[in-house]
Structures are given as C-alpha cells and as structure tokens.
Design a protein around this motif. Structure first.
Motif, PDB file in Angstrom:
ATOM      1  N   ASN A  79       0.823  -1.215   0.000  1.00 50.07           N
ATOM      2  CA  ASN A  79       0.000   0.000   0.000  1.00 50.07           C
ATOM      3  C   ASN A  79       0.856   1.264   0.000  1.00 50.07           C
ATOM      4  OD1 ASN A  79      -2.300  -1.511  -0.037  1.00 50.07           O
ATOM      5  ND2 ASN A  79      -2.678  -1.385   2.165  1.00 50.07           N
ATOM      6  N   LEU A  80       2.078   1.159   0.522  1.00 52.49           N
ATOM      7  CA  LEU A  80       2.979   2.319   0.532  1.00 52.49           C
ATOM      8  C   LEU A  80       3.782   2.420  -0.772  1.00 52.49           C
ATOM      9  CD1 LEU A  80       4.314   1.943   4.186  1.00 52.49           C
ATOM     10  CD2 LEU A  80       3.033   3.912   3.320  1.00 52.49           C
ATOM     11  N   GLY A  81       3.591   1.451  -1.654  1.00 55.74           N
ATOM     12  CA  GLY A  81       4.304   1.495  -2.938  1.00 55.74           C
ATOM     13  C   GLY A  81       5.675   0.843  -2.879  1.00 55.74           C
ATOM     14  N   ILE A  82       5.855  -0.084  -1.950  1.00 57.19           N
ATOM     15  CA  ILE A  82       7.141  -0.802  -1.873  1.00 57.19           C
ATOM     16  C   ILE A  82       6.931  -2.202  -2.440  1.00 57.19           C
ATOM     17  CG2 ILE A  82       8.960  -1.669  -0.335  1.00 57.19           C
ATOM     18  CD1 ILE A  82       8.039   0.485   1.700  1.00 57.19           C
ATOM     19  N   GLU A  83       7.609  -2.478  -3.521  1.00 57.53           N
ATOM     20  CA  GLU A  83       7.448  -3.782  -4.210  1.00 57.53           C
ATOM     21  C   GLU A  83       8.750  -4.554  -4.060  1.00 57.53           C
ATOM     22  OE1 GLU A  83       5.027  -6.191  -6.892  1.00 57.53           O
ATOM     23  OE2 GLU A  83       4.518  -4.156  -6.286  1.00 57.53           O
ATOM     24  N   THR A  84       8.653  -5.814  -3.693  1.00 56.81           N
ATOM     25  CA  THR A  84       9.873  -6.596  -3.523  1.00 56.81           C
ATOM     26  C   THR A  84       9.895  -7.741  -4.519  1.00 56.81           C
ATOM     27  OG1 THR A  84       9.763  -6.061  -1.193  1.00 56.81           O
ATOM     28  CG2 THR A  84      11.306  -7.788  -1.806  1.00 56.81           C
ATOM     29  N   ILE A  85      11.010  -7.860  -5.201  1.00 58.00           N
ATOM     30  CA  ILE A  85      11.165  -8.948  -6.161  1.00 58.00           C
ATOM     31  C   ILE A  85      12.215  -9.886  -5.598  1.00 58.00           C
ATOM     32  CG2 ILE A  85      11.861  -9.484  -8.522  1.00 58.00           C
ATOM     33  CD1 ILE A  85      10.829  -6.651  -9.248  1.00 58.00           C
ATOM     34  N   TYR A  86      11.787 -11.051  -5.191  1.00 59.79           N
ATOM     35  CA  TYR A  86      12.707 -12.005  -4.579  1.00 59.79           C
ATOM     36  C   TYR A  86      13.358 -12.869  -5.642  1.00 59.79           C
ATOM     37  CZ  TYR A  86      10.586 -10.752  -0.160  1.00 59.79           C
ATOM     38  OH  TYR A  86      10.161 -10.055   0.929  1.00 59.79           O
ATOM     39  N   GLN A  87      14.442 -13.478  -5.222  1.00 52.82           N
ATOM     40  CA  GLN A  87      15.174 -14.405  -6.092  1.00 52.82           C
ATOM     41  C   GLN A  87      14.230 -15.480  -6.642  1.00 52.82           C
ATOM     42  OE1 GLN A  87      18.448 -15.938  -3.908  1.00 52.82           O
ATOM     43  NE2 GLN A  87      18.525 -17.782  -5.118  1.00 52.82           N
ATOM     44  N   PHE A 164       1.683  -0.725 -11.108  1.00 48.08           N
ATOM     45  CA  PHE A 164       1.065  -0.179  -9.897  1.00 48.08           C
ATOM     46  C   PHE A 164       1.849   1.013  -9.360  1.00 48.08           C
ATOM     47  CE2 PHE A 164      -0.886  -4.345 -10.226  1.00 48.08           C
ATOM     48  CZ  PHE A 164      -2.214  -3.966 -10.138  1.00 48.08           C
ATOM     49  N   LYS A 165       2.748   1.546 -10.190  1.00 45.59           N
ATOM     50  CA  LYS A 165       3.491   2.756  -9.862  1.00 45.59           C
ATOM     51  C   LYS A 165       4.150   2.670  -8.489  1.00 45.59           C
ATOM     52  CE  LYS A 165       1.103   5.662 -13.082  1.00 45.59           C
ATOM     53  NZ  LYS A 165       1.151   4.556 -14.028  1.00 45.59           N
ATOM     54  N   SER A 166       4.876   1.589  -8.303  1.00 39.93           N
ATOM     55  CA  SER A 166       5.603   1.453  -7.047  1.00 39.93           C
ATOM     56  C   SER A 166       6.615   2.582  -6.938  1.00 39.93           C
ATOM     57  CB  SER A 166       6.339   0.124  -7.023  1.00 39.93           C
ATOM     58  OG  SER A 166       5.404  -0.895  -7.096  1.00 39.93           O
ATOM     59  N   ARG A 167       6.893   2.986  -5.710  1.00 41.45           N
ATOM     60  CA  ARG A 167       7.859   4.076  -5.505  1.00 41.45           C
ATOM     61  C   ARG A 167       9.230   3.512  -5.171  1.00 41.45           C
ATOM     62  NH1 ARG A 167       6.089   8.324  -2.052  1.00 41.45           N
ATOM     63  NH2 ARG A 167       7.796   9.346  -3.177  1.00 41.45           N
ATOM     64  N   VAL A 168       9.199   2.318  -4.570  1.00 40.98           N
ATOM     65  CA  VAL A 168      10.455   1.695  -4.169  1.00 40.98           C
ATOM     66  C   VAL A 168      10.437   0.262  -4.671  1.00 40.98           C
ATOM     67  CG1 VAL A 168      11.879   0.985  -2.200  1.00 40.98           C
ATOM     68  CG2 VAL A 168      10.543   3.091  -2.063  1.00 40.98           C
ATOM     69  N   MET A 169      11.479  -0.133  -5.373  1.00 43.72           N
ATOM     70  CA  MET A 169      11.538  -1.509  -5.847  1.00 43.72           C
ATOM     71  C   MET A 169      12.763  -2.178  -5.238  1.00 43.72           C
ATOM     72  SD  MET A 169      11.362  -2.972  -9.669  1.00 43.72           S
ATOM     73  CE  MET A 169      10.174  -1.881 -10.299  1.00 43.72           C
ATOM     74  N   ILE A 170      12.509  -3.231  -4.457  1.00 42.49           N
ATOM     75  CA  ILE A 170      13.602  -3.949  -3.819  1.00 42.49           C
ATOM     76  C   ILE A 170      13.829  -5.221  -4.614  1.00 42.49           C
ATOM     77  CG2 ILE A 170      14.346  -5.113  -1.699  1.00 42.49           C
ATOM     78  CD1 ILE A 170      12.406  -3.282  -0.155  1.00 42.49           C
TER      79      ILE A 170
END
Ligand SMILES: Nc1ncnc2c1ncn2[C@@H]1O[C@H](COP(=O)(O)OP(=O)(O)OP(=O)(O)O)[C@@H](O)[C@H]1O
Length: 243
Positions: A79-87, A164-170
C-alpha cells in the motif's frame, strides 16, 4: 538531498540471541538505484524483509517522504508502494501472467457485501500493456508463470511494480541463476528505474552487477553499514576490503 523517499533510522533487529541489525540508518532518494552488498549473515535480508513487511524491527523508525510509517505486513508495504522482487519471486507458478500481475489487487466487475467478481477482461488487457511497457515479448497473458524462464518471471514482477506505480523496488538477488542475456536485462531494468523516479534497492553477491547498474553502494557487515558511497567515488577493491 531532497526529502528521501524512504529512510530508516537506528533500526535494530534481534532474533532471540542474535543482534542482526545494530542501529542501521539510511536514506534512499527517488531517483537512485542503491546496491546493497555484504557477506553472508551481514543483515541485508533482515533489512529488506523489514522494509517489505515480511518481518518487523525490534527498534527504530521508518519514514516515507519524511513521515513516519508502520510496515507490519507485506500488504502495508504494497500500500505504501514498496514492491519486492525475490530471487524465487513472489509469484504463483500455477497461475497465469495476468493473475500474477494483479495478485492481491484484482480489478472487480462489481462487488456486493464484500464479495466481488474479478474483471478478467480488464486484467488481460492491462497485463498485455504492462508487459509490453517493460519490453517483454510474451505470447499471451494467459500463459502460466510456471512456463516462463527466470528472466521472464523477473520481467513480469517488474511489470507489476511499474503498472502499480511502485515508488520503491527492492530486488533481492534478482540475477541469481539467470543466463547472461537475462542478467543483462535485469541490470538495464535497474539502471532505468531512476528515469521513472523509482528508488531501486538491489541486493547482490555479485559486485560486478551492482557496480554495473547502481548509483550508490552500501556495504553491510555484521549488522552495520560499513560503507556508503556514490559508485563513482569508490572501487570494487575498496568495497571488498570492508566486507
Ligand atoms: N529467522 C532468523 N532466526 C534467527 N536468526 C536469523 C534469522 N534470520 C537471520 N538470522 C541471523 O541474522 C543475521 C543476519 O542474517 P541476514 O539473513 O539478514 O543476512 P544476509 O546479509 O541477508 O545474508 P545472506 O547474504 O547469506 O542472505 C545472521 O547472523 C543470521 O544467522
């Protein structure tokens, strides 16, 4: 620096007797890709698990745009726009590309008393567009994610973050087990994030990959930040020396 998109202050994490994060403070700007490096057990996963809501910190603060935020669950992070892409990324192999793109955010045709009917046509149309936007050429949004290569799965995850216009992509070890060509794609995705004003946090054991696409290098050792420099102001040797 302008107000950082995301900041952590004095973050601590204890796992029973293990002090995994010992007061980590970092700021991440909107238009930078930050490479997070460190040996096994340095605390990298712990830090990004806290930012992605998979774990909570024992102590410390997280803020976005200068305002304190609580990230208790992966849903809070989303909801805060933080998307995480795991291995081994967060996708369901037995579901289609379209379903995976909209997981947890399915568009509804209508909803009554909290029960909704998914708008499958909208999902299919939007997923074709989202995938084309990241320059991935996939046969059909109905193909199963389980049939895609590692690089294509990363592409779908990246398409989701963009859509989804994430602001942070991990990105946690996104190049592990990828072929050379696919690795090149991930690296160019990461370098391109700043043009979209997306903050990238790229974790890798491969220091060459990090130097190839990051504007800044943060090195961690034994739960602490031991180096934080612009890429052009450091060298691989200096980074390896502090780990
Ligand atoms: N769930 C857990 N329970 C207990 N200790 C943990 C747990 N997760 C991590 N640790 C410990 O916390 C420390 C930091 O681990 P973390 O996984 O964050 O390091 P890392 O830098 O991501 O390492 P790697 O590169 O090997 O993934 C290590 O000492 C690890 O053993």
């Amino acid at each position: 620096m302008a107000t950082p998109v995301i900041s952590v202050r004095d973050l601590h994490k204890w796992y029973s007797g293990v002090h995994a994060l010992k007061g980590v403070s970092l700021d991440f700007a909107a238009n930078e890709a930050v490479g997070l490096v460190g040996d096994n057990g340095a605390g990298k996963s712990t830090l990004i698990n806290i930012l992605s809501g998979a774990q909570t910190a024992t102590d410390g603060e997280i803020s976005m745009d200068g305002k304190p935020v609580q990230i208790r669950t992966p849903r809070d992070a989303m909801n805060l726009g933080i998307e995480t892409i795991y291995q081994y990324n967060s996708m369901v192999p037995t579901m289609s590309i379209a379903r995976n793109l909209f997981i947890g955010r399915e568009p509804l045709k209508f909803s009554l008393f909290g029960l909704g009917v998914m708008d499958r046509k909208k999902m299919a149309d939007e997923s074709v567009r989202a995938i084309a936007d990241v320059d991935l050429h996939l046969r059909s949004p109905d193909a199963l994610v389980g049939e895609l290569s590692g690089g294509q799965r990363q592409g779908v995850a990246i398409a989701r973050a963009m859509h989804f216009k994430s602001r942070v992509m991990i990105l946690d070890e996104p190049t592990n087990h990828l072929a050379v060509k696919e690795t090149g794609k991930v690296i160019s995705f990461v370098s391109g994030l700043k043009t979209l004003n997306i903050t990238g946090i790229f974790i890798s054991h491969n220091i060459h990959h990090v130097f190839d696409c990051c504007d800044r290098i943060v090195a961690m050792a034994r739960g602490e930040v031991v180096l934080d420099k612009r890429t052009e102001e450091t060298t691989m040797d200096e980074v390896l020396d502090v780990l």
